[in-house]
Design a protein around this motif. Structure first.
Motif, PDB file in Angstrom:
ATOM      1  N   THR A 216      -6.983  13.446 -14.283  1.00  0.00           N
ATOM      2  CA  THR A 216      -8.054  13.523 -15.278  1.00  0.00           C
ATOM      3  C   THR A 216      -7.516  13.038 -16.617  1.00  0.00           C
ATOM      4  OG1 THR A 216      -7.494  15.775 -15.961  1.00  0.00           O
ATOM      5  CG2 THR A 216      -8.982  15.546 -14.078  1.00  0.00           C
ATOM      6  N   ASP A 217      -8.420  12.795 -17.548  1.00  0.00           N
ATOM      7  CA  ASP A 217      -7.975  12.339 -18.865  1.00  0.00           C
ATOM      8  C   ASP A 217      -7.171  13.406 -19.598  1.00  0.00           C
ATOM      9  OD1 ASP A 217     -10.121  14.008 -19.182  1.00  0.00           O
ATOM     10  OD2 ASP A 217     -11.288  12.665 -20.457  1.00  0.00           O
ATOM     11  N   SER A 218      -7.245  14.658 -19.145  1.00  0.00           N
ATOM     12  CA  SER A 218      -6.442  15.726 -19.739  1.00  0.00           C
ATOM     13  C   SER A 218      -5.086  15.882 -19.062  1.00  0.00           C
ATOM     14  CB  SER A 218      -7.207  17.056 -19.675  1.00  0.00           C
ATOM     15  OG  SER A 218      -7.443  17.431 -18.329  1.00  0.00           O
ATOM     16  N   GLY A 219      -4.838  15.099 -18.007  1.00  0.00           N
ATOM     17  CA  GLY A 219      -3.532  15.102 -17.367  1.00  0.00           C
ATOM     18  C   GLY A 219      -3.423  15.879 -16.072  1.00  0.00           C
ATOM     19  N   GLN A 220      -4.524  16.441 -15.566  1.00  0.00           N
ATOM     20  CA  GLN A 220      -4.467  17.176 -14.299  1.00  0.00           C
ATOM     21  C   GLN A 220      -4.440  16.198 -13.133  1.00  0.00           C
ATOM     22  OE1 GLN A 220      -7.849  19.663 -13.473  1.00  0.00           O
ATOM     23  NE2 GLN A 220      -7.046  20.354 -11.494  1.00  0.00           N
ATOM     24  N   ALA A 221      -3.395  16.257 -12.324  1.00  0.00           N
ATOM     25  CA  ALA A 221      -3.263  15.342 -11.182  1.00  0.00           C
ATOM     26  C   ALA A 221      -4.320  15.647 -10.132  1.00  0.00           C
ATOM     27  CB  ALA A 221      -1.874  15.460 -10.575  1.00  0.00           C
ATOM     28  N   LEU A 222      -4.970  14.608  -9.642  1.00  0.00           N
ATOM     29  CA  LEU A 222      -5.997  14.737  -8.613  1.00  0.00           C
ATOM     30  C   LEU A 222      -5.551  14.162  -7.278  1.00  0.00           C
ATOM     31  CD1 LEU A 222      -9.102  13.683 -10.734  1.00  0.00           C
ATOM     32  CD2 LEU A 222      -8.433  16.011 -10.100  1.00  0.00           C
ATOM     33  N   LEU A 223      -4.785  13.084  -7.333  1.00  0.00           N
ATOM     34  CA  LEU A 223      -4.340  12.419  -6.102  1.00  0.00           C
ATOM     35  C   LEU A 223      -3.030  11.701  -6.372  1.00  0.00           C
ATOM     36  CD1 LEU A 223      -5.159  11.525  -3.133  1.00  0.00           C
ATOM     37  CD2 LEU A 223      -5.952   9.418  -4.198  1.00  0.00           C
ATOM     38  N   GLN A 224      -2.058  11.894  -5.487  1.00  0.00           N
ATOM     39  CA  GLN A 224      -0.791  11.179  -5.570  1.00  0.00           C
ATOM     40  C   GLN A 224      -0.605  10.358  -4.306  1.00  0.00           C
ATOM     41  OE1 GLN A 224       2.603  13.469  -6.715  1.00  0.00           O
ATOM     42  NE2 GLN A 224       4.074  11.848  -6.237  1.00  0.00           N
ATOM     43  N   ILE A 225      -0.335   9.066  -4.474  1.00  0.00           N
ATOM     44  CA  ILE A 225      -0.156   8.148  -3.355  1.00  0.00           C
ATOM     45  C   ILE A 225       1.273   7.625  -3.363  1.00  0.00           C
ATOM     46  CG2 ILE A 225      -0.874   5.953  -2.324  1.00  0.00           C
ATOM     47  CD1 ILE A 225      -3.604   6.357  -3.649  1.00  0.00           C
ATOM     48  N   GLU A 226       1.918   7.687  -2.218  1.00  0.00           N
ATOM     49  CA  GLU A 226       3.221   7.055  -2.012  1.00  0.00           C
ATOM     50  C   GLU A 226       2.994   5.870  -1.083  1.00  0.00           C
ATOM     51  OE1 GLU A 226       7.643   8.102  -0.133  1.00  0.00           O
ATOM     52  OE2 GLU A 226       6.092   9.651  -0.291  1.00  0.00           O
ATOM     53  N   GLY A 227       3.182   4.663  -1.603  1.00  0.00           N
ATOM     54  CA  GLY A 227       2.869   3.465  -0.830  1.00  0.00           C
ATOM     55  C   GLY A 227       4.084   2.859  -0.162  1.00  0.00           C
ATOM     56  N   TYR A 228       3.811   2.133   0.927  1.00  0.00           N
ATOM     57  CA  TYR A 228       4.847   1.393   1.641  1.00  0.00           C
ATOM     58  C   TYR A 228       4.395  -0.064   1.806  1.00  0.00           C
ATOM     59  CZ  TYR A 228       6.566   6.085   2.667  1.00  0.00           C
ATOM     60  OH  TYR A 228       7.016   7.379   2.542  1.00  0.00           O
ATOM     61  N   GLU A 229       5.251  -0.876   2.393  1.00  0.00           N
ATOM     62  CA  GLU A 229       5.028  -2.321   2.441  1.00  0.00           C
ATOM     63  C   GLU A 229       3.740  -2.760   3.126  1.00  0.00           C
ATOM     64  OE1 GLU A 229       7.761  -0.621   3.056  1.00  0.00           O
ATOM     65  OE2 GLU A 229       9.614  -1.774   2.801  1.00  0.00           O
ATOM     66  N   PRO A 230       3.237  -2.088   4.168  1.00  0.00           N
ATOM     67  CA  PRO A 230       2.049  -2.599   4.863  1.00  0.00           C
ATOM     68  C   PRO A 230       0.705  -2.412   4.149  1.00  0.00           C
ATOM     69  CG  PRO A 230       3.449  -1.385   6.387  1.00  0.00           C
ATOM     70  CD  PRO A 230       3.911  -1.069   5.010  1.00  0.00           C
ATOM     71  N   VAL A 231       0.688  -1.855   2.937  1.00  0.00           N
ATOM     72  CA  VAL A 231      -0.570  -1.817   2.194  1.00  0.00           C
ATOM     73  C   VAL A 231      -0.966  -3.249   1.836  1.00  0.00           C
ATOM     74  CG1 VAL A 231      -1.685  -1.035   0.057  1.00  0.00           C
ATOM     75  CG2 VAL A 231      -0.156   0.505   1.300  1.00  0.00           C
ATOM     76  N   ALA A 232      -2.255  -3.565   1.906  1.00  0.00           N
ATOM     77  CA  ALA A 232      -2.724  -4.934   1.703  1.00  0.00           C
ATOM     78  C   ALA A 232      -2.556  -5.386   0.249  1.00  0.00           C
ATOM     79  CB  ALA A 232      -4.191  -5.050   2.113  1.00  0.00           C
ATOM     80  N   GLU A 233      -2.476  -6.697   0.087  1.00  0.00           N
ATOM     81  CA  GLU A 233      -2.362  -7.326  -1.228  1.00  0.00           C
ATOM     82  C   GLU A 233      -3.519  -6.922  -2.138  1.00  0.00           C
ATOM     83  OE1 GLU A 233      -2.200 -11.907  -3.024  1.00  0.00           O
ATOM     84  OE2 GLU A 233      -2.370 -11.545  -0.873  1.00  0.00           O
ATOM     85  N   ASN A 234      -3.211  -6.782  -3.442  1.00  0.00           N
ATOM     86  CA  ASN A 234      -4.216  -6.347  -4.430  1.00  0.00           C
ATOM     87  C   ASN A 234      -4.968  -5.119  -3.897  1.00  0.00           C
ATOM     88  OD1 ASN A 234      -3.511  -8.543  -6.070  1.00  0.00           O
ATOM     89  ND2 ASN A 234      -5.063  -9.850  -5.133  1.00  0.00           N
ATOM     90  N   PRO A 235      -4.231  -4.032  -3.682  1.00  0.00           N
ATOM     91  CA  PRO A 235      -4.815  -2.886  -2.980  1.00  0.00           C
ATOM     92  C   PRO A 235      -6.020  -2.283  -3.687  1.00  0.00           C
ATOM     93  CG  PRO A 235      -2.726  -2.311  -4.006  1.00  0.00           C
ATOM     94  CD  PRO A 235      -2.844  -3.783  -4.107  1.00  0.00           C
TER      95      PRO A 235
END
Length: 259
Positions: free
Chosen positions: A207-226
């Protein structure tokens, strides 16, 4: 002889029942993949309960025309206490696709991936009680998605726009909001000749106040311009959102998401 038989019978009666039970056998893979045994050992902890669960919904086309850009959605909203979700493909040369933690967002995510060949695409969902719930679906494709260079890596334009974030936010009929993010990045796997691995490793929506809503850890097989699409429940809707992250070379990603 009669005394020996009686003694054996008494001994059997005194032994706990589980001493005579057959060893437990892991449930059969509903997708009948010959690689499920390997995936179980590689992706999931040796200890802890693992179950195949229809409550974990993995959506993808049965036949993917473009192996570089296969749409996938994961929805674990039918489970309570979701803490993390790991997405992987059995037959990809790099099996791990991404991991996400829904800290305030709905436990679901839509994105696009690269597939090297036809493969089960799975989501393993860990709930608060430590159980891993596994769902998945087969995707058929002509293949080659992981060993082809991205189109962006051959253009000087991506260097000027690297990490650029575009977004859209709209109200969901069910309540809450849907946030869609698109990030300019080549997402190279490192398996194409002369092109090193270059991909987004971490992304946090808050959120704009800094509360985390979603954390993603990505790896190589995610598509280009995800492109990532996530739903925010009404209880966590904010006036605005922020995106922060970095790629595996340390390049920062930072943007404000206005409505």
């Amino acid at each position: 002889m009669k005394k020996t038989l009686i003694a054996a019978a008494l001994l059997g009666a005194l032994l706990p029942l589980h001493s005579w039970a057959a060893p437990s056998v892991p449930p059969a893979d509903p997708l009948a993949s010959p690689r499920w045994g390997d995936m179980r050992k590689m992706m999931l902890p040796a200890k802890g309960r693992i179950v195949f669960d229809d409550k974990v919904k993995v959506g993808a086309p049965l036949n993917a025309e473009n192996p570089l850009n296969v749409p996938v959605s994961v929805d674990a909203g039918a489970l309570a206490g979701v803490e993390e979700v790991l997405v992987f493909a059995d037959f990809n040369p790099i099996n791990r696709i991404l991991r996400f933690q829904p800290r305030g967002a709905y436990p679901a995510l839509a994105f696009r991936i690269k597939l090297q060949q036809s493969s089960p695409v799975r989501a393993a969902v860990r709930t608060r009680d430590g159980v891993w719930h596994v769902g998945g679906t087969w995707v058929n494709t002509t293949g080659g998605g992981c060993t082809l260079p991205s189109t962006g890596s051959g253009s000087p334009e991506w260097q000027k726009r690297l990490g650029e974030v575009s977004s859209r936010v709209w109200t969901r009929p069910e309540g809450g909001e849907r946030v869609r993010l698109r990030i300019i990045h080549p997402e190279d796997t490192g398996l194409a000749d002369g092109v090193p691995a270059f991909y987004i490793q971490e992304l946090v929506l808050s959120t704009d106040s800094g509360q985390a809503l979603l954390q993603i850890e990505g790896y190589e097989p995610v598509a280009e311009n995800p492109v990532f699409t996530v739903d925010i429940p009404a209880t966590h809707v904010a006036p605005g959102y922020r995106v922060r992250g970095r790629d595996n070379n340390g390049n920062p990603i930072s943007a404000e998401v206005d409505k």
